[in-house]
Motif scaffolding. Sequence first.
Motif, PDB file in Angstrom:
ATOM      1  N   THR A  43       1.024  -1.667   0.183  1.00 46.75           N
ATOM      2  CA  THR A  43       0.133  -0.388   0.192  1.00 46.75           C
ATOM      3  C   THR A  43       0.579   1.190   0.181  1.00 46.75           C
ATOM      4  N   ALA A  44       2.006   0.820   0.377  1.00 48.09           N
ATOM      5  CA  ALA A  44       2.896   2.119   0.712  1.00 48.09           C
ATOM      6  C   ALA A  44       3.611   2.346  -0.663  1.00 48.09           C
ATOM      7  N   SER A  45       3.982   1.692  -1.191  1.00 45.98           N
ATOM      8  CA  SER A  45       3.927   1.775  -2.987  1.00 45.98           C
ATOM      9  C   SER A  45       3.433   2.543  -3.253  1.00 45.98           C
ATOM     10  N   TRP A  46       2.012   1.661  -3.983  1.00 45.08           N
ATOM     11  CA  TRP A  46       1.002   2.716  -4.056  1.00 45.08           C
ATOM     12  C   TRP A  46       0.387   3.937  -4.148  1.00 45.08           C
ATOM     13  N   ALA A  47       1.381   4.241  -2.695  1.00 40.43           N
ATOM     14  CA  ALA A  47       1.006   5.503  -2.560  1.00 40.43           C
ATOM     15  C   ALA A  47       1.554   6.738  -3.387  1.00 40.43           C
ATOM     16  N   ARG A  48       3.737   6.013  -3.388  1.00 42.46           N
ATOM     17  CA  ARG A  48       4.645   6.487  -4.074  1.00 42.46           C
ATOM     18  C   ARG A  48       4.360   6.846  -5.522  1.00 42.46           C
ATOM     19  N   SER A  49       3.567   4.890  -6.224  1.00 40.35           N
ATOM     20  CA  SER A  49       3.616   5.180  -7.658  1.00 40.35           C
ATOM     21  C   SER A  49       2.129   5.877  -8.207  1.00 40.35           C
ATOM     22  N   LEU A  50       1.510   6.438  -7.818  1.00 40.75           N
ATOM     23  CA  LEU A  50       0.241   7.329  -7.614  1.00 40.75           C
ATOM     24  C   LEU A  50       0.818   7.894  -9.012  1.00 40.75           C
ATOM     25  N   ALA A  51       1.815   9.380  -8.015  1.00 42.29           N
ATOM     26  CA  ALA A  51       1.841  10.720  -8.376  1.00 42.29           C
ATOM     27  C   ALA A  51       3.377  10.857  -9.963  1.00 42.29           C
ATOM     28  N   TRP A 132      11.248  -0.598 -15.473  1.00 41.35           N
ATOM     29  CA  TRP A 132       9.800  -1.478 -14.255  1.00 41.35           C
ATOM     30  C   TRP A 132      10.006  -1.193 -12.882  1.00 41.35           C
ATOM     31  N   ASP A 133      10.957   0.195 -12.465  1.00 44.39           N
ATOM     32  CA  ASP A 133      11.300   0.652 -11.825  1.00 44.39           C
ATOM     33  C   ASP A 133      10.008   1.328 -10.444  1.00 44.39           C
ATOM     34  N   GLU A 134      10.095   1.906  -9.674  1.00 48.14           N
ATOM     35  CA  GLU A 134       8.587   1.793  -9.611  1.00 48.14           C
ATOM     36  C   GLU A 134       8.084   3.000 -10.390  1.00 48.14           C
ATOM     37  N   GLN A 135       8.930   4.534 -10.255  1.00 52.17           N
ATOM     38  CA  GLN A 135       8.496   5.811 -10.873  1.00 52.17           C
ATOM     39  C   GLN A 135       7.419   5.578 -12.006  1.00 52.17           C
ATOM     40  N   ALA A 136       8.436   4.122 -12.792  1.00 51.60           N
ATOM     41  CA  ALA A 136       7.544   4.209 -14.604  1.00 51.60           C
ATOM     42  C   ALA A 136       6.612   3.342 -14.240  1.00 51.60           C
ATOM     43  N   ARG A 137       6.711   2.345 -13.840  1.00 49.95           N
ATOM     44  CA  ARG A 137       5.972   0.905 -13.859  1.00 49.95           C
ATOM     45  C   ARG A 137       4.720   0.392 -12.518  1.00 49.95           C
ATOM     46  N   GLY A 138       5.273   1.803 -11.058  1.00 50.93           N
ATOM     47  CA  GLY A 138       4.583   1.677 -10.077  1.00 50.93           C
ATOM     48  C   GLY A 138       4.699  -0.144  -9.749  1.00 50.93           C
ATOM     49  N   THR A 139       3.754  -0.424  -8.330  1.00 46.92           N
ATOM     50  CA  THR A 139       4.346  -1.154  -6.986  1.00 46.92           C
ATOM     51  C   THR A 139       4.288  -2.620  -8.547  1.00 46.92           C
ATOM     52  N   ASN A 140       4.809  -3.493  -8.218  1.00 44.38           N
ATOM     53  CA  ASN A 140       5.294  -4.719  -8.833  1.00 44.38           C
ATOM     54  C   ASN A 140       6.344  -4.854  -8.252  1.00 44.38           C
ATOM     55  N   ALA A 141       6.733  -6.559  -8.530  1.00 43.84           N
ATOM     56  CA  ALA A 141       8.202  -6.951  -7.843  1.00 43.84           C
ATOM     57  C   ALA A 141       9.156  -6.521  -7.933  1.00 43.84           C
ATOM     58  N   LEU A 142       9.633  -6.610  -9.333  1.00 44.37           N
ATOM     59  CA  LEU A 142      10.676  -6.087  -9.743  1.00 44.37           C
ATOM     60  C   LEU A 142      11.129  -4.358  -8.436  1.00 44.37           C
ATOM     61  N   SER A 143      10.029  -3.700  -9.256  1.00 41.04           N
ATOM     62  CA  SER A 143      10.756  -2.491  -8.039  1.00 41.04           C
ATOM     63  C   SER A 143      10.762  -2.499  -6.822  1.00 41.04           C
ATOM     64  N   LEU A 144       9.750  -3.012  -5.596  1.00 47.51           N
ATOM     65  CA  LEU A 144       9.850  -3.948  -4.387  1.00 47.51           C
ATOM     66  C   LEU A 144      11.331  -4.490  -4.469  1.00 47.51           C
ATOM     67  N   ALA A 145      12.154  -5.092  -4.704  1.00 41.22           N
ATOM     68  CA  ALA A 145      13.306  -5.772  -4.869  1.00 41.22           C
ATOM     69  C   ALA A 145      14.306  -5.047  -4.777  1.00 41.22           C
ATOM     70  N   LEU A 146      14.709  -3.888  -5.709  1.00 40.11           N
ATOM     71  CA  LEU A 146      15.303  -3.070  -5.961  1.00 40.11           C
ATOM     72  C   LEU A 146      15.215  -1.727  -5.174  1.00 40.11           C
ATOM     73  N   ARG A 147      13.682  -1.363  -4.451  1.00 45.21           N
ATOM     74  CA  ARG A 147      13.882  -0.292  -3.272  1.00 45.21           C
ATOM     75  C   ARG A 147      14.248  -1.120  -2.099  1.00 45.21           C
ATOM     76  N   THR A 148      13.557  -2.111  -1.569  1.00 43.44           N
ATOM     77  CA  THR A 148      14.553  -2.855  -0.470  1.00 43.44           C
ATOM     78  C   THR A 148      15.713  -3.388  -0.495  1.00 43.44           C
TER      79      THR A 148
END
Length: 422
Positions: A43-51, A132-148
């Motif tokens: 949910t935190a990733s959703w909130a960041r991604s929607l921007a 497939w980073d969070e800023q470009a593609r939103g919440t997905n396994a690739l963006s979360l693995a890169l972020r965390t």
Amino acid sequence: MSRSGDLAQRRATLEGEWSRLIPHLKAPGPLPRAGRVLSHEVTASWARSLASVDPARASAPETADGAVDHRWSGSPLRGPVDALADELRSVADDAGFVTAVTDASGTILWTCGGRTMRRRAERVNFAPGGRWDEQARGTNALSLALRTGRPSTVFSAEHLVTALHGWVCYCAPVHGPDGRVLGVLDLSTTWDRSHPLAMATVRGLVSAVEAGLRTGAPAALPEDAPPLRLTCLGTGTAVRAGDGLRLRPRQLEILTLLALEPSGYTPERLREALYGDRPVTASTFKVRVRDLAAPHACCRAPGYRVWNGGLVPAHIAYTEGLPLMGHGRNVISDLTTDHPEVRALFAQIETQPVSDPRRRKLADELTTELVRHSVSEEIHLYPSVREHAESGDGIADKKLTDHAEVEQLLKVLEGLDAQDPR
């Protein structure tokens, strides 16, 4: 309810949460309270991604410089991935996945998979050049693995973008020898093919890539290398150039089977040859073969090499040393760390309501962790116990008997539905 029913129920629940929360997340203010099925991380990733990401966007944006051939050719990941390419393709083809490798920015540099899955992937630009980073593609396994910096699984409507609600993605970061995240390796498929062993497979493949980064891809022995002599009657031994190799009975057994079968074994035939009609879980077999074949404890046989569950041409070789496991430390540190983690999984299962579909997911994770832990003890710890501890043979034999009993329980657990009170 069947496993497919559990997955369908979970998907429906997630779709409901997505529909309820996304409109609120678009508005300013604190995060609304999510249901139990959603993690705060999602949910935190959703909130960041929607921007920056429209949930209705069909495909991932292309990287600014277009073609990524030059980036892949210069990537430190290319050599280790090329060495594993046959295995990666086999995993993708056999299980109906598409495999992807990205750089540290989340741009896909390399993919493989069967024709059907690759077509599906191309529709959402899950292909070289896709971002497939969070800023470009939103919440997905690739963006979360890169972020965390940790492995991540994203199922169905946990994805922000609706075009990905039919997918499940398993991803883990690839660390260089200096600890930096160089990219991620991902296995993705349709939601109904979700499987508890997929993440264990990803972790095994990432471990192989990271080992290749540390030591270079394993090379074949020169043609004039001294042969390996196996003695299989009486006390089993393996000797090269007069030096005995410290192999466990199971390792000797696998080497002997391969030496006697020039055409090699598929994983299915190898499992049948090793265990016959014994009820051995798929988790147990895959983890045993993967640990045997890991680059840091690698067994290669005449003409064939065991490599993450597959067999490819190679010469005999065996490399000893204190291997690294899933946490990136040595065996003793990892085995010690495993105990509280397994206890925590038991506690989570016990606290979930009987009808909660998360019980099935937690049980699958527990099975994988227990098998990995027991195999590591059998390969790396118990031989030393036998050699150095007082009454070491008795201690090791008792532990092996306990492991066999646990394997039988895991076989039962693997067949239970989430609603089963056991």
